[in-house]
Design a protein around this motif. Structure first.
Motif, PDB file in Angstrom:
ATOM      1  N   THR A   1      29.368  73.258  49.049  1.00 53.26           N
ATOM      2  CA  THR A   1      29.848  74.402  48.692  1.00 53.26           C
ATOM      3  C   THR A   1      28.085  74.846  47.436  1.00 53.26           C
ATOM      4  O   THR A   1      27.756  76.379  47.849  1.00 53.26           O
ATOM      5  CB  THR A   1      30.458  74.654  46.985  1.00 53.26           C
ATOM      6  N   ILE A   2      27.824  73.824  47.157  1.00 51.75           N
ATOM      7  CA  ILE A   2      26.208  74.236  46.074  1.00 51.75           C
ATOM      8  C   ILE A   2      24.884  74.736  47.288  1.00 51.75           C
ATOM      9  O   ILE A   2      24.373  75.637  47.125  1.00 51.75           O
ATOM     10  CB  ILE A   2      26.101  72.894  45.487  1.00 51.75           C
ATOM     11  N   MET A   3      25.328  73.591  48.935  1.00 46.38           N
ATOM     12  CA  MET A   3      24.327  73.954  49.811  1.00 46.38           C
ATOM     13  C   MET A   3      24.310  75.377  50.525  1.00 46.38           C
ATOM     14  O   MET A   3      23.690  74.795  50.783  1.00 46.38           O
ATOM     15  CB  MET A   3      24.419  72.081  50.853  1.00 46.38           C
TER      16      MET A   3
ATOM     17  N   VAL B   1      19.307  70.933  45.697  1.00 43.98           N
ATOM     18  CA  VAL B   1      19.315  69.153  46.099  1.00 43.98           C
ATOM     19  C   VAL B   1      19.433  69.121  44.492  1.00 43.98           C
ATOM     20  O   VAL B   1      20.070  67.579  44.294  1.00 43.98           O
ATOM     21  CB  VAL B   1      17.918  68.851  46.245  1.00 43.98           C
ATOM     22  N   LEU B   2      19.090  69.779  43.108  1.00 47.42           N
ATOM     23  CA  LEU B   2      19.092  69.300  42.126  1.00 47.42           C
ATOM     24  C   LEU B   2      20.925  69.170  41.969  1.00 47.42           C
ATOM     25  O   LEU B   2      21.389  68.318  40.780  1.00 47.42           O
ATOM     26  CB  LEU B   2      18.536  69.697  40.771  1.00 47.42           C
ATOM     27  N   LYS B   3      21.255  70.594  41.822  1.00 42.37           N
ATOM     28  CA  LYS B   3      22.559  70.578  41.378  1.00 42.37           C
ATOM     29  C   LYS B   3      23.652  69.643  42.799  1.00 42.37           C
ATOM     30  O   LYS B   3      24.472  68.841  41.926  1.00 42.37           O
ATOM     31  CB  LYS B   3      23.390  72.222  42.171  1.00 42.37           C
ATOM     32  N   ALA B   4      23.027  69.167  43.015  1.00 41.80           N
ATOM     33  CA  ALA B   4      24.060  67.881  44.724  1.00 41.80           C
ATOM     34  C   ALA B   4      23.803  66.940  44.103  1.00 41.80           C
ATOM     35  O   ALA B   4      24.469  66.049  43.927  1.00 41.80           O
ATOM     36  CB  ALA B   4      23.610  68.517  45.783  1.00 41.80           C
ATOM     37  N   LEU B   5      22.984  66.630  43.524  1.00 39.67           N
ATOM     38  CA  LEU B   5      22.373  64.969  42.784  1.00 39.67           C
ATOM     39  C   LEU B   5      23.022  64.919  41.835  1.00 39.67           C
ATOM     40  O   LEU B   5      23.590  63.858  41.969  1.00 39.67           O
ATOM     41  CB  LEU B   5      20.859  65.223  42.442  1.00 39.67           C
ATOM     42  N   MET B   6      23.631  66.110  41.111  1.00 40.39           N
ATOM     43  CA  MET B   6      24.808  65.733  39.271  1.00 40.39           C
ATOM     44  C   MET B   6      25.715  65.281  40.340  1.00 40.39           C
ATOM     45  O   MET B   6      25.882  64.137  39.617  1.00 40.39           O
ATOM     46  CB  MET B   6      24.338  66.865  38.923  1.00 40.39           C
ATOM     47  N   VAL B   7      26.027  66.127  41.506  1.00 39.97           N
ATOM     48  CA  VAL B   7      27.545  66.242  42.238  1.00 39.97           C
ATOM     49  C   VAL B   7      28.248  64.978  43.023  1.00 39.97           C
ATOM     50  O   VAL B   7      28.527  63.920  42.472  1.00 39.97           O
ATOM     51  CB  VAL B   7      27.915  67.268  42.323  1.00 39.97           C
ATOM     52  N   TYR B   8      26.814  64.591  43.574  1.00 36.33           N
ATOM     53  CA  TYR B   8      26.268  62.990  43.947  1.00 36.33           C
ATOM     54  C   TYR B   8      26.820  62.187  42.746  1.00 36.33           C
ATOM     55  O   TYR B   8      27.532  61.216  43.410  1.00 36.33           O
ATOM     56  CB  TYR B   8      25.162  63.103  44.780  1.00 36.33           C
ATOM     57  N   LEU B   9      26.010  61.905  41.703  1.00 34.20           N
ATOM     58  CA  LEU B   9      26.601  61.118  41.059  1.00 34.20           C
ATOM     59  C   LEU B   9      27.329  61.375  39.767  1.00 34.20           C
ATOM     60  O   LEU B   9      27.202  60.493  39.013  1.00 34.20           O
ATOM     61  CB  LEU B   9      24.860  60.882  39.822  1.00 34.20           C
ATOM     62  N   ASN B  10      28.388  62.623  40.248  1.00 32.95           N
ATOM     63  CA  ASN B  10      29.553  62.304  39.270  1.00 32.95           C
ATOM     64  C   ASN B  10      28.961  62.749  38.132  1.00 32.95           C
ATOM     65  O   ASN B  10      30.293  62.625  36.573  1.00 32.95           O
ATOM     66  CB  ASN B  10      30.541  60.924  39.455  1.00 32.95           C
TER      67      ASN B  10
ATOM     68  N   ASP C   1      28.411  66.996  35.947  1.00 36.95           N
ATOM     69  CA  ASP C   1      28.755  68.060  36.507  1.00 36.95           C
ATOM     70  C   ASP C   1      27.758  69.049  35.493  1.00 36.95           C
ATOM     71  O   ASP C   1      26.780  69.408  35.060  1.00 36.95           O
ATOM     72  CB  ASP C   1      29.855  68.769  35.451  1.00 36.95           C
ATOM     73  N   PRO C   2      27.072  69.699  37.387  1.00 36.84           N
ATOM     74  CA  PRO C   2      26.276  70.231  37.220  1.00 36.84           C
ATOM     75  C   PRO C   2      26.306  71.881  35.520  1.00 36.84           C
ATOM     76  O   PRO C   2      24.862  71.707  35.308  1.00 36.84           O
ATOM     77  CB  PRO C   2      25.486  71.277  38.840  1.00 36.84           C
ATOM     78  N   GLU C   3      27.860  72.259  35.357  1.00 29.87           N
ATOM     79  CA  GLU C   3      26.964  72.673  34.509  1.00 29.87           C
ATOM     80  C   GLU C   3      26.815  72.377  33.073  1.00 29.87           C
ATOM     81  O   GLU C   3      26.739  72.982  32.194  1.00 29.87           O
ATOM     82  CB  GLU C   3      28.971  73.644  34.215  1.00 29.87           C
ATOM     83  N   ASN C   4      27.017  70.958  33.344  1.00 31.44           N
ATOM     84  CA  ASN C   4      26.157  69.985  31.887  1.00 31.44           C
ATOM     85  C   ASN C   4      25.376  70.726  31.265  1.00 31.44           C
ATOM     86  O   ASN C   4      24.829  70.342  29.863  1.00 31.44           O
ATOM     87  CB  ASN C   4      26.931  68.763  31.489  1.00 31.44           C
ATOM     88  N   LEU C   5      24.116  70.349  32.525  1.00 29.46           N
ATOM     89  CA  LEU C   5      22.768  70.902  32.354  1.00 29.46           C
ATOM     90  C   LEU C   5      22.795  72.144  32.047  1.00 29.46           C
ATOM     91  O   LEU C   5      21.349  73.022  31.589  1.00 29.46           O
ATOM     92  CB  LEU C   5      22.004  69.716  33.568  1.00 29.46           C
TER      93      LEU C   5
ATOM     94  N   THR D   1      15.662  77.283  38.206  1.00 30.35           N
ATOM     95  CA  THR D   1      15.762  76.240  37.770  1.00 30.35           C
ATOM     96  C   THR D   1      15.249  74.566  38.228  1.00 30.35           C
ATOM     97  O   THR D   1      15.287  74.473  36.951  1.00 30.35           O
ATOM     98  CB  THR D   1      17.626  75.897  37.725  1.00 30.35           C
ATOM     99  N   ALA D   2      14.841  75.254  38.995  1.00 31.46           N
ATOM    100  CA  ALA D   2      13.887  73.682  39.143  1.00 31.46           C
ATOM    101  C   ALA D   2      12.363  73.480  38.376  1.00 31.46           C
ATOM    102  O   ALA D   2      12.615  72.893  37.786  1.00 31.46           O
ATOM    103  CB  ALA D   2      13.549  73.608  40.717  1.00 31.46           C
ATOM    104  N   ASN D   3      12.426  74.356  37.618  1.00 26.55           N
ATOM    105  CA  ASN D   3      11.399  74.558  36.963  1.00 26.55           C
ATOM    106  C   ASN D   3      11.796  74.291  35.737  1.00 26.55           C
ATOM    107  O   ASN D   3      11.014  73.804  34.604  1.00 26.55           O
ATOM    108  CB  ASN D   3      10.417  75.531  36.856  1.00 26.55           C
ATOM    109  N   ALA D   4      13.304  74.735  35.380  1.00 30.17           N
ATOM    110  CA  ALA D   4      13.240  74.430  34.183  1.00 30.17           C
ATOM    111  C   ALA D   4      13.678  73.058  33.790  1.00 30.17           C
ATOM    112  O   ALA D   4      13.225  72.248  32.371  1.00 30.17           O
ATOM    113  CB  ALA D   4      14.819  75.264  33.853  1.00 30.17           C
TER     114      ALA D   4
END
Length: 172
Positions: A28-30, A46-55, A57-61, A115-118
């Motif tokens: 869904t992210i990709m 990639v950053l959001k998917a990385l967070m999901v991959y590591l279990n 939640d991207p919403e936490n960041l 967001t990547a810059n942030a």
């Protein structure tokens, strides 16, 4: 950003192999990449998917809002994170009106373009100010620090080590 770009093709390949609920979230992210293949969109995905991959939640960041005033209370309660204010009617991350960083409920930076810059600036702030990584994002920041930025990468958690093994598989 260069290091993230360097690893992103291999990370995307790893993410595509992920199954289960995490795999569905990653797909869904990709899907944003199909709509917009801009470098900034690719990095954010990639950053959001990385967070999901590591279990994690991207919403936490990264929190996306439609209107600042309606969400000011939620932003005030944020301990550490990134806010992305979407323009009305925008579907992908290219329709952002503002991106910024919140620490302890205070907006410390804004107008960061994407967001990547942030994430990169927040990581730099945390690293230089010696702030502890939030427990709900510790693996994401560990991977950013030790695998992407290659800072102090001697001792890795099991999750980070598994990802490192997959990332560098077949590159020697």
């Amino acid at each position: 950003m260069q290091q993230l770009d360097h690893h992103s093709t291999r990370l995307i390949t790893i993410f595509k192999r992920k199954g289960g609920a995490a795999g569905r979230k990653i797909r869904t992210i990709m899907a944003d990449l199909d709509k917009n293949d801009a470098v900034e969109t690719r990095r954010a995905c990639v950053l959001k998917a990385l967070m999901v991959y590591l279990n994690e939640d991207p919403e936490n960041l990264i929190r996306e809002y439609m209107d600042v005033e309606d969400n000011q209370e939620a932003m005030d309660q944020t301990v550490l994170g990134i806010f992305a204010i979407k323009m009305e009617g925008a579907e992908s991350s290219d329709g952002l009106a503002d991106v910024g960083i919140i620490i302890e409920g205070v907006e410390v930076l804004h107008d960061l373009d994407n967001t990547a810059n942030a994430v990169a600036i927040l990581f730099g702030l945390m690293y230089s100010l010696d702030l502890s990584y939030p427990t709900n994002l510790k693996y994401t920041f560990e991977v950013l620090q030790k695998l992407v930025m290659e800072l102090d990468g001697n001792k890795l958690s099991t999750k980070a080590q598994v990802l490192k093994n997959k990332l560098f598989e077949g590159t020697f």
